[in-house]
Design an enzyme around this catalytic site. Structure first.
Site, PDB file in Angstrom:
ATOM      1  N   LYS A  22      -6.047  68.193  -2.169  1.00 53.61           N
ATOM      2  CA  LYS A  22      -5.990  66.727  -2.351  1.00 53.61           C
ATOM      3  C   LYS A  22      -4.552  66.235  -2.188  1.00 53.61           C
ATOM      4  CE  LYS A  22      -5.545  65.019  -6.662  1.00 53.61           C
ATOM      5  NZ  LYS A  22      -4.468  64.068  -6.965  1.00 53.61           N
ATOM      6  N   ASN A  23      -3.624  66.906  -2.868  1.00 53.71           N
ATOM      7  CA  ASN A  23      -2.260  66.378  -2.885  1.00 53.71           C
ATOM      8  C   ASN A  23      -1.510  66.601  -1.571  1.00 53.71           C
ATOM      9  OD1 ASN A  23      -2.681  65.374  -5.378  1.00 53.71           O
ATOM     10  ND2 ASN A  23      -1.474  66.898  -6.491  1.00 53.71           N
ATOM     11  N   ARG A  91      -2.160  55.938  -7.841  1.00 46.16           N
ATOM     12  CA  ARG A  91      -0.703  55.886  -7.774  1.00 46.16           C
ATOM     13  C   ARG A  91      -0.151  56.463  -6.471  1.00 46.16           C
ATOM     14  NH1 ARG A  91       1.952  54.663 -12.142  1.00 46.16           N
ATOM     15  NH2 ARG A  91       3.757  55.671 -11.231  1.00 46.16           N
ATOM     16  N   CYS A 115       0.576  54.738 -16.598  1.00 50.03           N
ATOM     17  CA  CYS A 115      -0.323  55.835 -16.245  1.00 50.03           C
ATOM     18  C   CYS A 115      -0.532  56.683 -17.480  1.00 50.03           C
ATOM     19  CB  CYS A 115       0.347  56.632 -15.139  1.00 50.03           C
ATOM     20  SG  CYS A 115      -0.458  58.169 -14.767  1.00 50.03           S
ATOM     21  N   ARG A 120       5.638  56.728 -15.046  1.00 51.35           N
ATOM     22  CA  ARG A 120       5.806  57.311 -13.703  1.00 51.35           C
ATOM     23  C   ARG A 120       6.540  56.327 -12.797  1.00 51.35           C
ATOM     24  NH1 ARG A 120       0.390  60.172 -11.756  1.00 51.35           N
ATOM     25  NH2 ARG A 120       1.788  61.060 -10.212  1.00 51.35           N
ATOM     26  N   PRO A 121       7.864  56.285 -12.937  1.00 53.05           N
ATOM     27  CA  PRO A 121       8.639  55.322 -12.158  1.00 53.05           C
ATOM     28  C   PRO A 121       8.685  55.697 -10.675  1.00 53.05           C
ATOM     29  CG  PRO A 121      10.105  56.778 -13.373  1.00 53.05           C
ATOM     30  CD  PRO A 121       8.709  57.152 -13.772  1.00 53.05           C
ATOM     31  N   VAL A 122       9.124  54.749  -9.842  1.00 57.03           N
ATOM     32  CA  VAL A 122       9.296  55.032  -8.399  1.00 57.03           C
ATOM     33  C   VAL A 122      10.736  54.761  -7.968  1.00 57.03           C
ATOM     34  CG1 VAL A 122       6.877  54.719  -7.731  1.00 57.03           C
ATOM     35  CG2 VAL A 122       8.400  52.739  -7.772  1.00 57.03           C
ATOM     36  N   ASP A 123      11.650  54.766  -8.968  1.00 63.42           N
ATOM     37  CA  ASP A 123      13.049  54.447  -8.658  1.00 63.42           C
ATOM     38  C   ASP A 123      13.642  55.368  -7.591  1.00 63.42           C
ATOM     39  OD1 ASP A 123      12.656  56.355 -10.792  1.00 63.42           O
ATOM     40  OD2 ASP A 123      14.830  56.405 -11.035  1.00 63.42           O
ATOM     41  N   LEU A 124      13.272  56.647  -7.621  1.00 62.89           N
ATOM     42  CA  LEU A 124      13.863  57.581  -6.655  1.00 62.89           C
ATOM     43  C   LEU A 124      13.356  57.302  -5.236  1.00 62.89           C
ATOM     44  CD1 LEU A 124      13.619  60.851  -8.804  1.00 62.89           C
ATOM     45  CD2 LEU A 124      15.719  59.617  -8.231  1.00 62.89           C
ATOM     46  N   ASP A 307       0.328  70.389 -13.094  1.00 66.63           N
ATOM     47  CA  ASP A 307      -1.088  70.115 -12.816  1.00 66.63           C
ATOM     48  C   ASP A 307      -2.011  71.230 -13.294  1.00 66.63           C
ATOM     49  OD1 ASP A 307      -0.373  67.736 -11.704  1.00 66.63           O
ATOM     50  OD2 ASP A 307      -0.516  68.414  -9.629  1.00 66.63           O
ATOM     51  N   ILE A 329       7.761  68.207 -16.874  1.00 65.33           N
ATOM     52  CA  ILE A 329       7.653  67.229 -15.782  1.00 65.33           C
ATOM     53  C   ILE A 329       7.162  65.881 -16.308  1.00 65.33           C
ATOM     54  CG2 ILE A 329       6.704  66.765 -13.476  1.00 65.33           C
ATOM     55  CD1 ILE A 329       8.334  69.325 -13.494  1.00 65.33           C
ATOM     56  N   ARG A 399     -11.976  62.416  -8.959  1.00 66.25           N
ATOM     57  CA  ARG A 399     -10.818  61.972  -8.170  1.00 66.25           C
ATOM     58  C   ARG A 399     -10.201  63.121  -7.399  1.00 66.25           C
ATOM     59  NH1 ARG A 399      -7.168  57.501 -10.844  1.00 66.25           N
ATOM     60  NH2 ARG A 399      -6.330  57.813  -8.772  1.00 66.25           N
TER      61      ARG A 399
HETATM   62  N1  EPU Z   1      10.086  60.481 -11.219  1.00 67.37           N
HETATM   63  C1  EPU Z   1      11.104  59.600 -11.445  1.00 67.37           C
HETATM   64  N2  EPU Z   1      11.371  58.660 -10.496  1.00 67.37           N
HETATM   65  C2  EPU Z   1      10.664  58.567  -9.330  1.00 67.37           C
HETATM   66  C3  EPU Z   1       9.617  59.497  -9.102  1.00 67.37           C
HETATM   67  C4  EPU Z   1       9.360  60.452 -10.066  1.00 67.37           C
HETATM   68  O1  EPU Z   1      11.751  59.639 -12.484  1.00 67.37           O
HETATM   69  O2  EPU Z   1      10.968  57.710  -8.511  1.00 67.37           O
HETATM   70  C5  EPU Z   1       9.790  61.506 -12.234  1.00 67.37           C
HETATM   71  C6  EPU Z   1       8.351  61.459 -12.729  1.00 67.37           C
HETATM   72  O3  EPU Z   1       8.169  60.499 -13.741  1.00 67.37           O
HETATM   73  C7  EPU Z   1       8.129  62.876 -13.194  1.00 67.37           C
HETATM   74  C8  EPU Z   1       8.926  63.690 -12.178  1.00 67.37           C
HETATM   75  O4  EPU Z   1       9.882  62.764 -11.616  1.00 67.37           O
HETATM   76  O5  EPU Z   1       8.690  63.047 -14.468  1.00 67.37           O
HETATM   77  C9  EPU Z   1       8.109  64.292 -11.072  1.00 67.37           C
HETATM   78  O6  EPU Z   1       7.210  63.331 -10.528  1.00 67.37           O
HETATM   79  P1  EPU Z   1       6.802  63.346  -9.001  1.00 67.37           P
HETATM   80  O7  EPU Z   1       7.387  62.150  -8.332  1.00 67.37           O
HETATM   81  O8  EPU Z   1       7.099  64.671  -8.400  1.00 67.37           O
HETATM   82  O9  EPU Z   1       5.231  63.122  -9.091  1.00 67.37           O
HETATM   83  P2  EPU Z   1       4.352  62.470  -7.966  1.00 67.37           P
HETATM   84  O10 EPU Z   1       4.944  62.787  -6.654  1.00 67.37           O
HETATM   85  O11 EPU Z   1       4.071  61.059  -8.283  1.00 67.37           O
HETATM   86  C10 EPU Z   1       2.820  64.534  -7.514  1.00 67.37           C
HETATM   87  C11 EPU Z   1       1.369  64.872  -7.646  1.00 67.37           C
HETATM   88  C12 EPU Z   1       0.999  64.972  -9.121  1.00 67.37           C
HETATM   89  C13 EPU Z   1       1.870  66.055  -9.756  1.00 67.37           C
HETATM   90  C14 EPU Z   1       3.347  65.725  -9.547  1.00 67.37           C
HETATM   91  C15 EPU Z   1       4.282  66.799 -10.051  1.00 67.37           C
HETATM   92  C16 EPU Z   1       0.363  63.886  -5.691  1.00 67.37           C
HETATM   93  C17 EPU Z   1      -0.535  62.864  -5.118  1.00 67.37           C
HETATM   94  N3  EPU Z   1       0.572  63.837  -7.011  1.00 67.37           N
HETATM   95  O12 EPU Z   1       2.991  63.271  -8.148  1.00 67.37           O
HETATM   96  O13 EPU Z   1      -0.369  65.383  -9.153  1.00 67.37           O
HETATM   97  O14 EPU Z   1       1.596  66.139 -11.133  1.00 67.37           O
HETATM   98  O15 EPU Z   1       3.607  65.552  -8.134  1.00 67.37           O
HETATM   99  O16 EPU Z   1       4.028  68.004  -9.420  1.00 67.37           O
HETATM  100  O17 EPU Z   1       0.853  64.741  -4.982  1.00 67.37           O
HETATM  101  C18 EPU Z   1      -2.536  65.549 -10.033  1.00 67.37           C
HETATM  102  O18 EPU Z   1      -2.909  66.002  -8.934  1.00 67.37           O
HETATM  103  O19 EPU Z   1      -3.264  65.600 -11.070  1.00 67.37           O
HETATM  104  C19 EPU Z   1      -1.210  64.943 -10.144  1.00 67.37           C
HETATM  105  C20 EPU Z   1      -0.893  64.101 -11.127  1.00 67.37           C
END
Ligand code: EPU
Length: 420
Positions: A22-23, A91, A115, A120-124, A307, A329, A399
Site C-alpha cells: 500500500k505505502n 493523509r 490524526c 503529523r505535520p507537513v513542515d518538512l 507500522d 516515530i 484501508r
Molecule cells: N514529520 C514532521 N514533519 C513533516 C513530516 C513528518 O515532523 O513534515 C514527522 C512525523 O510527525 C513523524 C515522523 O516525522 O513523527 C515520520 O513521519 P513520516 O513523514 O515519515 O510519515 P509519513 O510519510 O506521513 C509514512 C507511512 C506511514 C508510516 C510512516 C513512518 C505512507 C502512506 N505512510 O507516513 O504509514 O507510519 O511513514 O514510517 O507511506 C500506515 O501504513 O499505517 C502508516 C501510518
C-alpha cells in the site's frame, strides 16, 4: 458499517500470499501525474487507500483504469486543485503535491488535519519544496504552492524532530525530477517504499541515485515518459502475518514476501525465542512453548517499523515476562493499548513507552479499532483470546489490508464480518 467477529483458539496452518505494498503504491500512483503518457502499475492492492488515490487522480483530470491489481493512468490533461472532500479522507494524498508542482508549477492541496496516531505535520515537505524555489501559502485550509520561476535543484536537509520523513522525501524527489539542475536530499528516508518509487521514476526517465541510503541525488530532466512497474510486496502485511503465525500458528508460510525488508522484525522475534525460516520469498514460523519478553524501539528503516509496533505489542501481551516497547516515530501511537487491556492484557503506558507484563490468556471482548495498524493488532489478539472478540470500525483495517479476513480464514482462522 461493518465489524469483524473473531472466535479465538483456532490453530493457523498453511500458507498465504502477500499483496503489493500500500505505502509504495500510493506515491507511485501519484508519480503518474509527472507525465502525459500512460503508465501501468501492477500489484496495486485493492484497499480503500489506493482507491482514494485513484479517485484523486481522476478528479485531477487523469484517466484511470483498474483491472484487478493492474492500474493504468494517463494524466495527459490535468489541473492543480486536489479536492478537499477526497484529500481529507487520506493523509497520504499530500504526495500529489510534489508531482503537481513539478508538472504544472503549482498545486493546491488541503492541509491535512489531526490524526489519531498523533501530530503529523507537513513542515518538512513544505521546507523542501520551498528550497527548490516554490512559494508556499495557506488559504481556506489549503496549501497553495507555486513556482512561477520554475524549480531549481539544491542541497536540502530533510531531518525532523522524529527523524526523516517518508512521504516528504517522496514529494521532494518527485518535484526534483523535472527541476533545473541537481537536487541532493540529505537525511532522506531510506524505506523500501521510497526505493520502489525511485525505481519507477527512473523507469520513467528520471535520473536518481542513492535511493535506499540517507543521501539521494536527483538530476533534473526535461520530461518523463510512461512506464510499467510492479509494486514491491507489502512488508507490513507480511510482518503482520508472521506475527499472527507466532501468536496462533502451527506452521504458517507467508509467500511472496521480501524477507530482507523484515530483518528488524526477525531480530525481535528471534530474541524472544521464535524460529523464523526464510527460503527465497517464503517465510515460515509458528507458535513456540516458551517465548520470552524483550525490548523494542521503533525507528526509521532499517530499524523496527512503527507500522508494526501495535501488532508486536499484541504479541507481547501474552508472552511471559516483561516487554518494553518505545515508540520514537509517533510517540502517541498507542490507541490499541486501552483496547488490549479491555481484553485482559496488562500494559502500562509511560509517555511513549509501553510496559507489557505478559498474561497467560486474553479474553474476547467488544473493542474499537482506532487506526489501521491498531485494528490489525486487535485482530491478532482476537485470534488467540478465549471466546469472541468483536472489532468495530472495521473500515480502518480495510484501508490497508487486502481481504485480511479471507486470508486468515484460508489459514484456518475463525472469523466473520457482520453489519455493526
Ligand atoms: N514529520 C514532521 N514533519 C513533516 C513530516 C513528518 O515532523 O513534515 C514527522 C512525523 O510527525 C513523524 C515522523 O516525522 O513523527 C515520520 O513521519 P513520516 O513523514 O515519515 O510519515 P509519513 O510519510 O506521513 C509514512 C507511512 C506511514 C508510516 C510512516 C513512518 C505512507 C502512506 N505512510 O507516513 O504509514 O507510519 O511513514 O514510517 O507511506 C500506515 O501504513 O499505517 C502508516 C501510518
Amino acid at each position: 458499517m461493518e465489524k469483524l467477529v473473531v472466535t479465538g483458539g483456532a490453530e493457523l496452518n498453511g500458507s498465504i500470499s502477500v499483496s503489493g505494498s500500500k505505502n509504495a503504491s500510493l506515491p507511485i500512483l501519484a508519480a503518474t501525474l509527472l507525465t502525459r503518457e500512460p503508465c501501468t502499475i501492477r500489484r496495486v492492492p485493492d484497499v480503500s487507500d489506493t482507491n482514494y488515490m485513484l479517485q484523486i487522480l481522476r478528479s485531477l483530470g487523469a484517466e484511470v483504469e483498474r483491472a484487478s491489481g493492474t492500474v493504468t493512468v494517463c494524466a495527459e490533461n490535468i489541473h492543480a486543485d486536489a479536492p478537499y472532500d477526497l484529500v481529507r479522507k487520506m493523509r497520504a494524498s499530500i504526495c500529489v503535491m510534489g508531482p503537481l508542482l513539478a508538472r504544472l508549477l503549482e498545486a493546491r492541496v488541503s492541509l491535512p488535519g489531526g490524526c489519531v496516531i498523533g501530530d503529523r505535520p507537513v513542515d518538512l515537505h513544505l521546507k523542501g519544496l520551498a528550497e527548490l524555489g516554490a512559494d508556499v501559502s495557506v488559504a481556506g485550509g489549503d496549501i497553495i504552492i507555486k513556482a512561477e520561476n520554475g524549480l531549481h535543484g539544491k542541497r536540502v536537509h530533510l531531518f525532523g524532530k522524529h527523524g526523516p520523513t517518508v512521504l516528504g522525501t517522496d514529494n521532494l524527489i518527485m518535484a526534483a525530477t523535472l527541476a533545473k539542475g541537481t537536487t541532493i536530499i540529505e537525511e532522506a528516508a531510506c524505506e523500501p517504499e521510497v526505493t520502489d518509487l525511485v525505481e519507477f521514476l527512473n523507469r520513467m526517465g528520471a535520473k536518481i541515485h542513492g535511493a535506499g541510503t540517507r543521501t539521494i541525488t536527483i538530476e533534473g530532466v526535461g520530461q518523463l515518459h510512461g512506464a510499467d512497474h510492479t509494486v514491491i510486496p507489502d512488508r507490513i502485511e507480511a510482518g503482520t502475518f508472521v506475527i499472527a503465525a507466532a501468536m496462533a500458528g502451527k506452521k504458517v508460510t507467508v509467500r511472496r514476501a521480501r524477507a530482507e525488508h523484515l530483518e528488524s522484525l526477525f531480530t525481535v522475534l528471534r530474541e524472544s525465542g521464535y524460529k523464523i525460516d526464510v527460503d527465497g520469498d517464503r517465510i515460515t514460523t509458528g507458535r513456540i512453548d516458551n517465548p520470552t519478553g524483550c525490548e523494542l524501539i521503533t525507528e526509521p528503516y532499517p530499524g523496527f517499523p512503527t507500522d508494526m509496533q501495535a501488532q508486536l505489542t499484541s504479541l507481547f501481551a501474552t508472552v511471559p515476562g516483561i516487554s518494553v516497547v518505545t515508540e520514537k516515530i509517533f510517540p502517541q501511537r498507542f490507541m490499541h493499548v486501552a483496547e488490549l487491556n479491555r481484553m485482559g492484557a496488562n500494559i502500562q503506558l509511560e509517555g511513549a513507552t509501553a510496559i507489557i507484563k505478559g498474561v497467560k490468556k486474553l479474553s474476547g471482548a467488544p473493542v474499537m479499532a482506532s487506526d489501521l495498524r491498531a485494528s490489525a493488532a486487535l485482530v491478532l489478539a482476537g485470534l488467540c483470546a478465549d471466546g469472541e472478540t468483536e472489532i468495530n470500525r472495521l473500515y480502518h483495517i480495510d484501508r490497508g489490508y487486502e481481504h485480511i479476513d479471507e486470508k486468515l480464514m484460508e489459514l484456518g482462522a475463525n472469523m466473520r464480518r457482520e453489519k455493526a
